[in-house]
Design a protein around this motif. Structure first.
Motif, mmCIF file in Angstrom:
data_model
loop_
_atom_site.group_PDB
_atom_site.id
_atom_site.type_symbol
_atom_site.label_atom_id
_atom_site.label_comp_id
_atom_site.label_asym_id
_atom_site.label_seq_id
_atom_site.Cartn_x
_atom_site.Cartn_y
_atom_site.Cartn_z
ATOM 1 N N VAL A 219 0.829 -1.200 0.000
ATOM 2 C CA VAL A 219 0.000 0.000 0.000
ATOM 3 C C VAL A 219 0.870 1.260 0.000
ATOM 4 C CG1 VAL A 219 -1.667 1.338 1.335
ATOM 5 C CG2 VAL A 219 -1.977 -1.105 1.063
ATOM 6 N N LYS A 220 1.938 1.245 0.782
ATOM 7 C CA LYS A 220 2.847 2.397 0.812
ATOM 8 C C LYS A 220 3.472 2.630 -0.551
ATOM 9 C CE LYS A 220 7.035 4.197 3.014
ATOM 10 N NZ LYS A 220 8.143 3.918 3.954
ATOM 11 N N HIS A 221 3.871 1.555 -1.221
ATOM 12 C CA HIS A 221 4.505 1.656 -2.538
ATOM 13 C C HIS A 221 3.557 2.228 -3.577
ATOM 14 C CE1 HIS A 221 6.928 0.582 -6.018
ATOM 15 N NE2 HIS A 221 5.914 -0.110 -6.500
ATOM 16 N N MET A 222 2.267 1.905 -3.464
ATOM 17 C CA MET A 222 1.312 2.267 -4.513
ATOM 18 C C MET A 222 0.566 3.574 -4.265
ATOM 19 S SD MET A 222 1.374 -0.003 -6.930
ATOM 20 C CE MET A 222 -0.172 0.365 -7.769
ATOM 21 N N SER A 223 0.380 3.959 -3.002
ATOM 22 C CA SER A 223 -0.635 4.964 -2.674
ATOM 23 C C SER A 223 -0.089 6.370 -2.479
ATOM 24 C CB SER A 223 -1.384 4.539 -1.404
ATOM 25 O OG SER A 223 -1.934 3.250 -1.554
ATOM 26 N N TYR A 230 -10.820 -0.338 10.409
ATOM 27 C CA TYR A 230 -10.890 -1.286 11.528
ATOM 28 C C TYR A 230 -12.345 -1.581 11.845
ATOM 29 C CZ TYR A 230 -10.424 -3.372 16.150
ATOM 30 O OH TYR A 230 -10.507 -4.240 17.227
ATOM 31 N N LEU A 231 -12.716 -2.841 11.770
ATOM 32 C CA LEU A 231 -14.048 -3.306 12.144
ATOM 33 C C LEU A 231 -15.146 -2.489 11.455
ATOM 34 C CD1 LEU A 231 -14.782 -5.709 14.011
ATOM 35 C CD2 LEU A 231 -15.459 -4.025 15.721
ATOM 36 N N GLY A 232 -14.976 -2.270 10.154
ATOM 37 C CA GLY A 232 -15.999 -1.599 9.370
ATOM 38 C C GLY A 232 -15.932 -0.097 9.346
ATOM 39 N N SER A 233 -15.020 0.506 10.114
ATOM 40 C CA SER A 233 -14.921 1.966 10.179
ATOM 41 C C SER A 233 -13.527 2.421 9.777
ATOM 42 C CB SER A 233 -15.233 2.469 11.592
ATOM 43 O OG SER A 233 -16.528 2.087 12.001
ATOM 44 N N ILE A 234 -13.441 3.595 9.191
ATOM 45 C CA ILE A 234 -12.146 4.203 8.906
ATOM 46 C C ILE A 234 -11.711 4.996 10.137
ATOM 47 C CG2 ILE A 234 -10.964 5.967 7.540
ATOM 48 C CD1 ILE A 234 -12.470 5.027 5.121
ATOM 49 N N VAL A 235 -10.488 4.727 10.614
ATOM 50 C CA VAL A 235 -10.012 5.361 11.835
ATOM 51 C C VAL A 235 -8.960 6.437 11.566
ATOM 52 C CG1 VAL A 235 -10.545 3.350 13.248
ATOM 53 C CG2 VAL A 235 -8.276 3.545 12.213
ATOM 54 N N GLU A 236 -8.344 6.410 10.377
ATOM 55 C CA GLU A 236 -7.325 7.418 10.070
ATOM 56 C C GLU A 236 -7.151 7.535 8.563
ATOM 57 O OE1 GLU A 236 -2.773 8.716 11.402
ATOM 58 O OE2 GLU A 236 -3.655 6.853 12.153
ATOM 59 N N ILE A 237 -6.965 8.769 8.087
ATOM 60 C CA ILE A 237 -6.660 9.048 6.681
ATOM 61 C C ILE A 237 -5.501 10.030 6.648
ATOM 62 C CG2 ILE A 237 -7.495 9.969 4.484
ATOM 63 C CD1 ILE A 237 -10.311 9.242 5.304
ATOM 64 N N ALA A 238 -4.473 9.705 5.873
ATOM 65 C CA ALA A 238 -3.304 10.583 5.780
ATOM 66 C C ALA A 238 -2.573 10.292 4.477
ATOM 67 C CB ALA A 238 -2.370 10.373 6.973
ATOM 68 N N ASP A 239 -1.692 11.214 4.076
ATOM 69 C CA ASP A 239 -0.873 10.925 2.912
ATOM 70 C C ASP A 239 0.105 9.810 3.260
ATOM 71 O OD1 ASP A 239 2.067 12.119 3.292
ATOM 72 O OD2 ASP A 239 0.651 13.482 4.264
ATOM 73 N N SER A 240 0.577 9.121 2.231
ATOM 74 C CA SER A 240 1.351 7.897 2.434
ATOM 75 C C SER A 240 2.590 8.117 3.301
ATOM 76 C CB SER A 240 1.765 7.326 1.080
ATOM 77 O OG SER A 240 2.541 6.168 1.235
ATOM 78 N N GLN A 241 3.405 9.108 2.953
ATOM 79 C CA GLN A 241 4.632 9.340 3.707
ATOM 80 C C GLN A 241 4.344 9.779 5.136
ATOM 81 O OE1 GLN A 241 7.643 8.520 2.588
ATOM 82 N NE2 GLN A 241 6.651 7.812 0.713
ATOM 83 N N GLY A 242 3.355 10.646 5.295
ATOM 84 C CA GLY A 242 3.007 11.135 6.627
ATOM 85 C C GLY A 242 2.494 10.036 7.537
ATOM 86 N N LEU A 243 1.714 9.116 6.978
ATOM 87 C CA LEU A 243 1.160 8.031 7.785
ATOM 88 C C LEU A 243 2.268 7.129 8.313
ATOM 89 C CD1 LEU A 243 -1.710 6.734 8.521
ATOM 90 C CD2 LEU A 243 -1.108 5.054 6.786
ATOM 91 N N TYR A 244 3.241 6.819 7.480
ATOM 92 C CA TYR A 244 4.291 5.901 7.896
ATOM 93 C C TYR A 244 5.303 6.571 8.827
ATOM 94 C CZ TYR A 244 2.719 2.105 4.931
ATOM 95 O OH TYR A 244 1.984 1.085 4.391
ATOM 96 N N LYS A 245 5.444 7.893 8.724
ATOM 97 C CA LYS A 245 6.376 8.593 9.607
ATOM 98 C C LYS A 245 5.736 8.965 10.938
ATOM 99 C CE LYS A 245 9.291 10.638 5.993
ATOM 100 N NZ LYS A 245 9.731 11.915 5.354
ATOM 101 N N HIS A 246 4.430 9.311 10.896
ATOM 102 C CA HIS A 246 3.796 9.810 12.116
ATOM 103 C C HIS A 246 2.345 9.334 12.172
ATOM 104 C CE1 HIS A 246 2.957 12.191 15.565
ATOM 105 N NE2 HIS A 246 2.233 13.099 14.930
ATOM 106 N N ALA A 247 2.173 8.034 12.342
ATOM 107 C CA ALA A 247 0.825 7.492 12.514
ATOM 108 C C ALA A 247 0.257 7.958 13.845
ATOM 109 C CB ALA A 247 0.873 5.971 12.456
ATOM 110 N N ARG A 248 -1.007 8.327 13.843
ATOM 111 C CA ARG A 248 -1.611 8.873 15.061
ATOM 112 C C ARG A 248 -2.506 7.866 15.786
ATOM 113 N NH1 ARG A 248 -1.103 13.696 11.957
ATOM 114 N NH2 ARG A 248 -0.257 15.407 13.219
ATOM 115 N N HIS A 249 -3.337 7.161 15.055
ATOM 116 C CA HIS A 249 -4.271 6.252 15.725
ATOM 117 C C HIS A 249 -3.518 5.044 16.290
ATOM 118 C CE1 HIS A 249 -7.762 3.686 16.430
ATOM 119 N NE2 HIS A 249 -8.496 4.781 16.330
ATOM 120 N N PRO A 250 -3.841 4.615 17.502
ATOM 121 C CA PRO A 250 -3.153 3.459 18.104
ATOM 122 C C PRO A 250 -3.224 2.195 17.247
ATOM 123 C CG PRO A 250 -4.414 4.630 19.763
ATOM 124 C CD PRO A 250 -4.772 5.257 18.449
ATOM 125 N N TYR A 251 -4.316 1.999 16.524
ATOM 126 C CA TYR A 251 -4.418 0.825 15.661
ATOM 127 C C TYR A 251 -3.438 0.926 14.490
ATOM 128 C CZ TYR A 251 -6.328 -2.519 12.315
ATOM 129 O OH TYR A 251 -6.471 -3.544 11.413
#
Length: 326
Positions: A219-223, A230-251
């Motif tokens: 997903v990181k390579h493509m997006s 998680y369990l039918g709900s979206i818990v976080e949305i971020a740009d690819s690089q930002g998500l992998y460097k600074h994920a916020r949601h505990p999941y």
């Protein structure tokens, strides 16, 4: 809004649970719960999460292969959930899908020529010469020999079958292609070939992708942007690089910590999730992740968190963050 190809608003989908000889109702499975996001023209929007979190159900709901219980889906500004079947057939020209298991998605009784030509027969009137020309062009573009035209799906490898599926999806020049775990059933050596093909096709045809996978590295390579489900709900949305460097949601943090690292400098401390996954039939009140979260608070058990916009443009549904981020 001109750059928004797909606008999804508060989509929910449930399935009834039947038990006993007389199929008595025993509740409903909450497969998709109040999901909202948008997809920009020309980008790859990644959707990631554990198996069974509702990714595939959501993808089929977006194409109206499965009917939604509630919500709205706008494709180029048109609400596709409330148009007639004939109008929806016209809209599907611009919305195509590449399925997870290529063998299951191809008709075993049809040749490659018939499979790729099917969209031209269903949606538009083409002469035999025009149809043949289009099929040959698509075969060339996805890297399949023209000598394969009269062969059947069982005569091909998994990677070749997926190329056939991609060629079929490209027919009629769609704007949006939903890729539902397109490489998860393939050997690792073949996965890279298919991913590179999808990237090349995106540039050549100015395609927009929704790329669904449980493989975080893929997903990181493509997006360009990624939504975590998680369990039918979206818990976080971020740009690819930002998500992998600074994920916020505990999941999200727990998911990323599970990625094997070949570079000791980028190694993440493993986060082990404890507790039980809530039943999708009987969802508990509050945040759906609170039974496994290492940062759970009292409010998490009683209330569902709203999406909060962060300063970097990402969005997260978690009580750890005040409005505006931290």
């Amino acid at each position: 809004m001109d750059d928004i190809v797909l606008d999804v608003r508060h989509i929910s989908k449930t399935f009834p649970v039947k038990t006993g000889m007389f199929s008595n109702s025993a509740g409903v499975v909450h497969a998709v719960n109040d999901v909202s996001f948008n997809v920009r023209r020309g980008e790859t929007f990644g959707l990631v999460g554990e198996s069974g979190c509702g990714k595939s159900t959501l993808s089929r709901t977006l194409l109206r292969l499965v009917s939604a219980d509630s919500g709205e889906v706008y494709f180029n500004g048109q609400d596709i959930l409330h148009v007639s079947e004939s109008e929806m057939r016209k809209l599907r020209v611009g919305m195509r899908m590449v399925f997870q298991k290529p063998f299951n998605s191809l008709n075993p009784r049809q040749t490659v020529r018939q499979i790729i030509a099917a969209p031209f027969e269903v949606h538009k009137n083409f002469s035999c010469q025009e149809k043949e020309k289009q099929v040959l062009s698509l075969m060339d573009r996805v890297g399949l020999s023209r000598s394969y035209l009269d062969r059947y799906p069982h005569e091909f490898s998994g990677g070749q079958r997926q190329r056939i599926g991609i060629a079929r999806a490209l027919a009629l020049h769609p704007e949006l292609i939903i890729c539902d775990e397109p490489v998860s059933a393939l050997d690792v050596s073949i996965q890279a070939q298919i991913l590179n093909l999808l990237k090349d096709l995106q540039q050549e045809f100015n395609l927009t992708y929704i790329f669904i996978s449980h493989n975080l590295s893929v997903v990181k390579h493509m997006s360009d942007r990624i939504a975590v489900m998680y369990l039918g709900s979206i818990v976080e949305i971020a740009d690819s690089q930002g998500l992998y460097k600074h994920a916020r949601h505990p999941y999200t943090q727990a998911l990323l910590s599970a990625i094997p690292s070949m570079d000791g400098a980028n190694h993440r401390e493993r986060i082990v999730l404890k507790g039980e996954i809530p039943s999708p039939v009987d969802l508990s009140t509050g945040c759906s992740f609170h039974t496994r979260c290492n940062h759970v608070m009292e409010c998490c058990c009683k209330h569902q968190p709203d999406f909060r916009s962060m300063e970097d443009g990402s969005r997260v549904a978690c009580f750890l963050y005040e409005e505006g981020g931290r």
